[in-house]
Structures are given as C-alpha cells and as structure tokens.
Design a protein around this motif. Structure first.
Motif, short mmCIF file in Angstrom:
data_model
loop_
_atom_site.label_atom_id
_atom_site.label_comp_id
_atom_site.label_asym_id
_atom_site.label_seq_id
_atom_site.Cartn_x
_atom_site.Cartn_y
_atom_site.Cartn_z
N HIS A 320 73.50 16.67 31.17
CA HIS A 320 73.65 17.23 29.83
C HIS A 320 73.98 18.71 29.98
N GLY A 321 75.28 18.98 29.97
CA GLY A 321 75.76 20.32 30.27
C GLY A 321 75.27 21.38 29.31
N HIS A 322 75.11 21.04 28.04
CA HIS A 322 74.68 22.06 27.06
C HIS A 322 73.25 22.51 27.34
N ILE A 323 72.43 21.59 27.85
CA ILE A 323 71.05 21.95 28.21
C ILE A 323 71.06 22.83 29.47
N ARG A 324 71.87 22.43 30.44
CA ARG A 324 71.99 23.24 31.66
C ARG A 324 72.48 24.65 31.33
N ASP A 325 73.49 24.74 30.47
CA ASP A 325 74.05 26.06 30.13
C ASP A 325 73.02 26.95 29.46
N ALA A 326 72.19 26.36 28.59
CA ALA A 326 71.16 27.16 27.92
C ALA A 326 70.13 27.66 28.93
N GLU A 329 71.63 30.46 30.90
CA GLU A 329 71.66 31.70 30.13
C GLU A 329 70.28 32.36 30.10
N TYR A 383 65.94 25.93 22.04
CA TYR A 383 67.09 25.03 22.15
C TYR A 383 66.83 23.92 23.17
N VAL A 384 66.33 24.29 24.33
CA VAL A 384 66.15 23.29 25.39
C VAL A 384 64.93 22.42 25.14
#
Length: 523
Positions: A320-326, A329, A383-384
């Motif tokens: 889940h790339g959006h979780i990794r990106d958060a 960050e 978010y995560v």
C-alpha cells in the motif's frame, strides 16, 4: 552522586513549596497524584543514566571538577559533548515524551558562559564565574533538577519592562542589601515548576539601561519564603484513556516571587544589561538545540505507534504505497530536523569561557522545522492509523459485559492480532496526537524556546548572506554569468585542482575518522 528516579522522588520531600494545582493547595508534591506523571518523566533522566549501556551518553566528566555528572547537568566542551547531549535528550524523550530536565542543562550552560563574560568585562576580578562554579558543582554533586524561571508575564507587550503599569509582570530587583538582593515579580511559564529542587531565575529578553532592574539571574530554592507556584496537572493522571500521558506528563506553572531574598552566593547577574542579553541569546541557542532532540524522541514514538497501527489494521506498507509514503514523510520530517541538530553540534563554536555553543543557524533551523512541522507529524500519524483513533468507544466499554464481546468481534483487524491490542494502540495514538495532551505537545513545540519569529530573526542575524553575495559578485567578475548563459570552462580561472574531488591526504585519514570540533580545527 547519581540519584535514581526513586531517590529523586524522595528528595522532593526535603522541600515544602507553596503549590496550588486545580485551585487546591498541594500538601506534598512527592505524593500528589496530579503531579505523578511529571515526576516520573523527570525520573527517566535519573534511571537511564544508571543503565550501563547508556552511561557514555547519559553521563559526562565535568571539566571544571573532574567529576562524573548526569549529562543534563554537564557544561559542553566539545562537539562530541553537544552530539551526545542531543542523543541523550532524544533517548529520554523516547521513553517519557518530554523529560523536561534538559532545560536545566541549557540554563547552566548559558549562565556559565555569561558569568565568564562578565568577569572578562570587569578585568577578571569580579568573581561572578567563581560564584557560579561553586553553585554548579554543588548542583552536580547532589544531582539536582532545576526549573528555568525565564519567561516573564510581560504585561503590555507595547511597553518596555521598566515602563509597565504593573512592575510585577517582570521579575526585578527591588532592594540591594549588604548580604544579597530582594526580587519581586512573575515568571509565567516554568516547566515542571512544582517538582523542581530550585529555580534558575533568568532574563527573558534583551534589556536597556532603564530596564536594568529586570536584568537579574539567580538561584532560588523552590520553597524559599515568598515563592508561590500555581500549576496545572502533569499529563492526564487518572484518565483511563490516557495510555501514555497517564504515566508520563509535564506540569507547567506560574511562579510568583513576592519580595524573595537571594543571598549573594546565589546571584549571577545583577543589572548588567548587555550580559543579560547575551545570557538570554545563549540560553535560547542551547535550548533550541535540545528541543530538536526532544521532538525527535517524540517523533520516534509516533513512528513506532504508526507502524504498529498499520500492522494491526492489516495493511502492508510494501503493498500500500500511500501508507508507505506517509510513513516515509513522517520519518523524513523527524530525521530532517534532527540532522540540523547534528550539524549544529558538529559545527559548534567554542566561546571564550571554554564552553561549546551549537551553531546558531543550524540550531534555529532545526527548531523552526520542528515547531512548524509538528502539526504535519500528527496529521501523518492520523493518516496511517485510520479513523479508529478517535472513533473507538471509551476504555470503560472494554469491561462492560454487555458490549465487550461484541466490540472485540467487530473491531479486530488482522486475525493474529487481538482486538484488545488494536484498541490499546489506537488509544495510545489518540493520547499522543488527538487528545488535550496532544494539543499541548503542539503548542510547546511551536512556542517552546521562543516563537518561530524569534528563530527566523536568529537565522537571518547569523546566516552569512554577505558571503553568498560576495560569491555571486566573484562569479560575475569572472564572467561565469554573461548575457544569461553559463560559461562552462575558463582555463586557469575555474579552479586550481580541476573538478575532481580531492582525496584525503594519507596522514589525515585517521584524523578524518574522528569528529572534529570546528574551534579545535581552527587552532
């Protein structure tokens, strides 16, 4: 003598401060439930210093006495001292959220520098520094924790300290006696005030000659006659949902000085406005450097809690790339401002007192980043973690026979992680990011150690903008910029060695492996 956390708590019984919390008088600070999380947080700095694996970071040899002292009481002498102080603060704040005692360190270093400067201005005969050293060595020998009484109530911000309608909005000297001084006024924000051993009273701003009565620095026992502390509870004691701040927290207090007598051996500044300005700036620099370590420790808590929430929710950051990106960050923010702290340590300056001062540009940039990015850190943690952080029922339902089983069945995430574990993690995240305590962390990150505007002024004041302008001027003179195009080669004028990165000379390779103090290298 290095105390344990239990020793520290017991030592508070030697004092009888006049303390009010939530409108009621506190009979005994050491046994007050509303202050217990704050005492526990400071206690972390004591017990961690006694752990064998952390001794190199948490203790240091005091150069003026040769004694081993707690890192939170040490006067920095090298870039390594500053780096290890940064690591020590991060370590204890990983465990406590905010260990508070690093303020003691920052004030001691500032007063050490300022009193040495005072003696220098007086031809070395005034004795301010020797007086402070005697006090410092006693504090170190007894392993005390000192509250920093710096921020005055200030009153009308448009008026100078000496022109206030109510002079007591600033702490000021009202009388000078043969054996000491008398001070009066109010310090509005004193971290950990009820459970300190003593207060270090310091000026909170630069002063003019007409404000000289406010340029005072001295040490006052927490229970000195005339001292009153009006404080808020530490953390969220007694709240079932306060999974973290029920155990660790921080009280702050308004401290009122009502004609408090201070003997001369505890007075370190009295009316010297220029030295007072230097002391204030020095403290701000040390403290902003320490705050970097403190909020990095808090960032570690968010990163760890976020990773565990992701797992409990049944998500995989690799898929889940959006979780990794958060998460990346969040990691980037934390390590970016910590890197500024490392740079401030490495590029420190050794001042005439022999103390090492963090580089002011990097220290202030790091503090400015954390002050403004703390809200992004909390947003990313939210978010995560998902909405369960604020949507789950209160902890009382965990023991309600009519609802507990049903909640466990439907609020589970991954099959191999019990629902109770997921709910506990969600409540920890709520405590750290979405509770009253979380809002408090945001405010102290934003305003602790000065407002963002103060940091911007220090960055601008210390950054070598003139050097950058001179660099551009030299490029213009060499024709590097000419009719809008860059000249790539200018034989004989580009550089002496060409564009290859020079190797480290063999005789310097061993030295290069060791951290070097900028001041030492200059010598």
């Amino acid at each position: 003598m290095l105390m344990t956390a239990a020793d520290y708590r017991e030592s508070l019984r030697r004092y009888s401060p006049r303390v009010f919390v939530n409108g009621s008088a506190v009979d005994n600070v050491a046994d007050e439930p509303l202050l217990a999380p704050g005492i526990a947080a400071v206690g972390v700095t004591y017990d961690t210093a006694l752990e064998e694996k952390h001794r190199p970071v948490m203790t240091a040899c005091q150069g003026t006495s040769g004694e081993t002292v707690n890192r939170m009481l040490h006067i920095n002498e090298t870039s390594t001292d500053l780096l290890w102080k940064l690591e020590a603060v991060r370590l204890v704040c990983q465990r406590s959220g905010c260990a508070q005692r690093y303020l003691t360190h920052d004030a001691l270093n500032a007063i050490f520098q300022a009193t040495k400067r005072l003696d220098g201005e007086a031809g070395g005969t005034a004795g301010w520094h020797d007086r402070f050293l005697a006090y410092l060595h006693r504090v170190q020998a007894e392993d005390l924790t000192l509250g920093v009484a710096m921020t005055d109530a200030k009153g009308d911000r448009a008026a100078r300290p000496g022109a206030q309608a109510n002079p007591d909005v600033y702490v000021h000297v009202t009388e000078r006696r043969p054996d000491g001084i008398v001070i009066r006024g109010t310090k509005a924000i004193v971290t950990g005030a009820p459970y300190m051993h003593e207060f270090l009273v310091m000026p909170c701003r630069t002063h003019r000659p007409e404000d000289a009565a406010c340029a005072v620095a001295c040490a006052v026992p927490v229970d000195a006659p005339g001292v009153t502390i009006i404080a808020r509870p530490a953390g969220r004691p007694g709240e079932a949902a306060a999974k973290f701040s029920g155990r660790y927290g921080q009280s702050t207090g308004v401290v009122m000085f009502d004609d408090v007598f201070v003997p001369h051996d505890r007075v370190f500044l009295d009316g010297q406005v220029e030295a007072g300005g230097f002391m204030t700036t020095s403290y701000a620099n040390h403290h902003r450097h320490s705050c970097i370590g403190a909020r990095a420790g808090f960032g570690d808590l968010l990163i760890g809690a976020g990773a565990m929430m992701i797992e409990a929710n049944g998500l995989d950051p690799d898929r889940h790339g959006h979780i990794r990106d958060a998460m990346v960050e969040l990691i980037t923010i934390t390590e970016s401002f910590f890197a500024c702290g490392v740079a401030a340590s490495t590029y420190c300056v050794k001042d005439p007192s022999g103390a090492a001062m963090p580089d002011p540009v990097f220290a202030n940039i790091g503090k400015l980043l954390l002050a403004t990015k703390i809200y992004d850190m909390q947003r990313l943690a939210h978010y995560v973690s998902g909405g369960l952080v604020v949507a789950l029922p209160g902890p009382e339902e965990d023991h309600n026979p009519e609802t507990a089983a049903s909640l466990s069945a439907v609020l589970a995430g991954r099959p191999d992680i019990p629902a109770e574990r997921r709910l506990e993690l969600a409540r920890v995240m709520e405590d750290l990011t979405a509770s009253y305590q979380a809002g408090w962390y945001s405010v102290i990150s934003l305003h602790g150690g000065g407002s963002p505007e103060a940091m911007k002024r220090e960055i601008w004041r210390n950054y070598p903008v003139g050097e950058k302008a001179a660099l551009m001027e030299s490029l213009l003179d060499r024709g590097v910029i000419d009719d809008g195009s860059r000249v790539s080669k200018q034989p004989g004028r580009c550089c002496v060695t060409g564009c290859a990165v020079p190797e480290v000379p063999p005789q310097d390779r061993a030295d290069a492996a060791e951290p070097q103090d900028r001041a030492d290298a200059a010598e």
